[in-house]
Design a protein around this motif. Structure first.
Motif, mmCIF file in Angstrom:
data_model
loop_
_atom_site.group_PDB
_atom_site.id
_atom_site.type_symbol
_atom_site.label_atom_id
_atom_site.label_comp_id
_atom_site.label_asym_id
_atom_site.label_seq_id
_atom_site.Cartn_x
_atom_site.Cartn_y
_atom_site.Cartn_z
ATOM 1 N N UNK A 1 4.817 0.782 -6.749
ATOM 2 C CA UNK A 1 3.529 0.123 -6.752
ATOM 3 C C UNK A 1 2.629 0.799 -5.708
ATOM 4 N N UNK A 2 1.416 1.086 -6.114
ATOM 5 C CA UNK A 2 0.451 1.688 -5.201
ATOM 6 C C UNK A 2 -0.367 0.628 -4.480
ATOM 7 N N UNK A 3 -0.645 0.915 -3.228
ATOM 8 C CA UNK A 3 -1.575 0.099 -2.435
ATOM 9 C C UNK A 3 -2.802 0.974 -2.212
ATOM 10 N N UNK A 4 -3.954 0.461 -2.564
ATOM 11 C CA UNK A 4 -5.211 1.186 -2.392
ATOM 12 C C UNK A 4 -5.936 0.607 -1.189
ATOM 13 N N UNK A 5 -6.552 1.469 -0.395
ATOM 14 C CA UNK A 5 -7.326 0.995 0.748
ATOM 15 C C UNK A 5 -8.744 1.539 0.648
ATOM 16 N N UNK A 107 -6.305 -6.921 -7.182
ATOM 17 C CA UNK A 107 -5.841 -8.062 -6.370
ATOM 18 C C UNK A 107 -5.807 -7.628 -4.913
ATOM 19 N N UNK A 108 -6.512 -8.357 -4.064
ATOM 20 C CA UNK A 108 -6.598 -7.955 -2.661
ATOM 21 C C UNK A 108 -5.441 -8.531 -1.842
ATOM 22 N N UNK A 109 -5.079 -7.744 -0.802
ATOM 23 C CA UNK A 109 -4.013 -8.129 0.109
ATOM 24 C C UNK A 109 -4.545 -8.191 1.530
ATOM 25 N N UNK A 110 -4.048 -9.157 2.283
ATOM 26 C CA UNK A 110 -4.305 -9.185 3.723
ATOM 27 C C UNK A 110 -3.199 -8.355 4.369
ATOM 28 N N UNK A 111 -3.571 -7.394 5.182
ATOM 29 C CA UNK A 111 -2.582 -6.594 5.910
ATOM 30 C C UNK A 111 -3.027 -6.509 7.356
ATOM 31 N N UNK A 112 -2.954 -7.626 8.050
ATOM 32 C CA UNK A 112 -3.402 -7.649 9.439
ATOM 33 C C UNK A 112 -2.308 -8.119 10.385
ATOM 34 N N UNK A 113 -1.087 -8.289 9.859
ATOM 35 C CA UNK A 113 0.010 -8.746 10.709
ATOM 36 C C UNK A 113 1.348 -8.406 10.043
ATOM 37 N N UNK A 118 5.348 -8.671 5.382
ATOM 38 C CA UNK A 118 6.538 -9.295 4.801
ATOM 39 C C UNK A 118 6.211 -10.001 3.494
ATOM 40 N N UNK A 119 5.066 -10.669 3.427
ATOM 41 C CA UNK A 119 4.653 -11.337 2.190
ATOM 42 C C UNK A 119 4.415 -10.316 1.080
ATOM 43 N N UNK A 120 3.855 -9.172 1.424
ATOM 44 C CA UNK A 120 3.568 -8.141 0.430
ATOM 45 C C UNK A 120 4.826 -7.490 -0.112
ATOM 46 N N UNK A 121 5.772 -7.191 0.743
ATOM 47 C CA UNK A 121 6.955 -6.430 0.318
ATOM 48 C C UNK A 121 8.114 -7.311 -0.147
ATOM 49 N N UNK A 122 7.950 -8.625 -0.043
ATOM 50 C CA UNK A 122 9.016 -9.538 -0.465
ATOM 51 C C UNK A 122 9.465 -9.178 -1.884
ATOM 52 N N UNK A 123 10.728 -9.067 -2.098
ATOM 53 C CA UNK A 123 11.338 -8.748 -3.392
ATOM 54 C C UNK A 123 11.020 -7.339 -3.889
ATOM 55 N N UNK A 130 13.564 -2.784 4.541
ATOM 56 C CA UNK A 130 13.013 -3.865 5.370
ATOM 57 C C UNK A 130 13.350 -3.646 6.835
ATOM 58 N N UNK A 131 14.587 -3.224 7.098
ATOM 59 C CA UNK A 131 14.998 -2.942 8.482
ATOM 60 C C UNK A 131 14.198 -1.780 9.068
ATOM 61 N N UNK A 132 13.974 -0.734 8.258
ATOM 62 C CA UNK A 132 13.171 0.400 8.721
ATOM 63 C C UNK A 132 11.735 -0.026 9.011
ATOM 64 N N UNK A 133 11.162 -0.849 8.124
ATOM 65 C CA UNK A 133 9.800 -1.341 8.325
ATOM 66 C C UNK A 133 9.727 -2.184 9.595
ATOM 67 N N UNK A 134 10.714 -3.030 9.814
ATOM 68 C CA UNK A 134 10.767 -3.831 11.036
ATOM 69 C C UNK A 134 10.782 -2.922 12.261
ATOM 70 N N UNK A 135 11.590 -1.865 12.234
ATOM 71 C CA UNK A 135 11.656 -0.931 13.359
ATOM 72 C C UNK A 135 10.313 -0.282 13.642
ATOM 73 N N UNK A 136 9.613 0.137 12.594
ATOM 74 C CA UNK A 136 8.278 0.734 12.771
ATOM 75 C C UNK A 136 7.309 -0.282 13.362
#
Length: 163
Positions: A1-5, A107-113, A118-123, A130-136
């Motif tokens: 899935x692509x995220x556009x900014x 569909x817009x996403x909030x990415x400020x925290x 976590x809400x975006x990448x769930x499932x 997830x562990x790598x993302x947490x580390x970053x």
């Protein structure tokens, strides 16, 4: 899935955002252990590059107009964490954040925290991702490391003894 900014600054705020992007990207590179290589590159890693450019190409911000756009895959953890880091303390305009995120359907996403991430990448991501993302995100200061569970168990034991 692509995220556009998409980044669109109001003309009166361009100077603020120019300094913001330069400083924030430089700090992200430092926190993640990357070395700045080229002044036209705001952020550069093997996984994601964000550059100043007066042309129109993906993942660029025009240095004078202060607008830009791009995309990255949701599995590109570096891009996901860095863009969240940029948006986390983005100076706000009257209309809200000038940096917005969406999917291919608009569909817009909030990415400020970290919670937004976590809400975006769930499932979507594996446990390892997830562990790598947490580390970053910990390195970027978007969240705190999970506390020592042994210490929490000891605290719970003391509380139980008290009552």
């Amino acid at each position: 899935m692509s995220i556009y900014w998409l980044f669109e600054a109001q003309p009166e705020n361009r100077q603020v955002y120019s300094g913001y992007f330069s400083g924030r990207c430089s700090r992200a590179m430092e926190l993640l252990g990357y070395v700045e290589q080229d002044s036209s590159q705001l952020f550069h890693s093997t996984q994601f590059t964000l550059i100043w450019s007066d042309g129109y190409a993906p993942n660029t911000i025009h240095p004078e107009l202060l607008n830009g756009a791009g995309e990255f895959q949701i599995t590109n953890l570096t891009a996901l964490a860095v863009m969240c880091y940029l948006n986390e303390s983005m100076p706000q305009e009257k209309k809200g954040s000038p940096l917005t995120f969406s999917n291919g359907d608009g569909e817009q996403y909030a990415l400020a925290s970290y919670d937004d991430l976590q809400a975006l990448v769930r499932n979507t991501l594996s446990q390892d991702q997830n562990d790598q993302l947490l580390g970053l995100c910990i390195k970027l200061g978007l969240t705190q490391p999970v506390e020592d569970l042994v210490g929490l168990q000891e605290l719970a034991s003391v509380i139980d003894d008290y009552f």
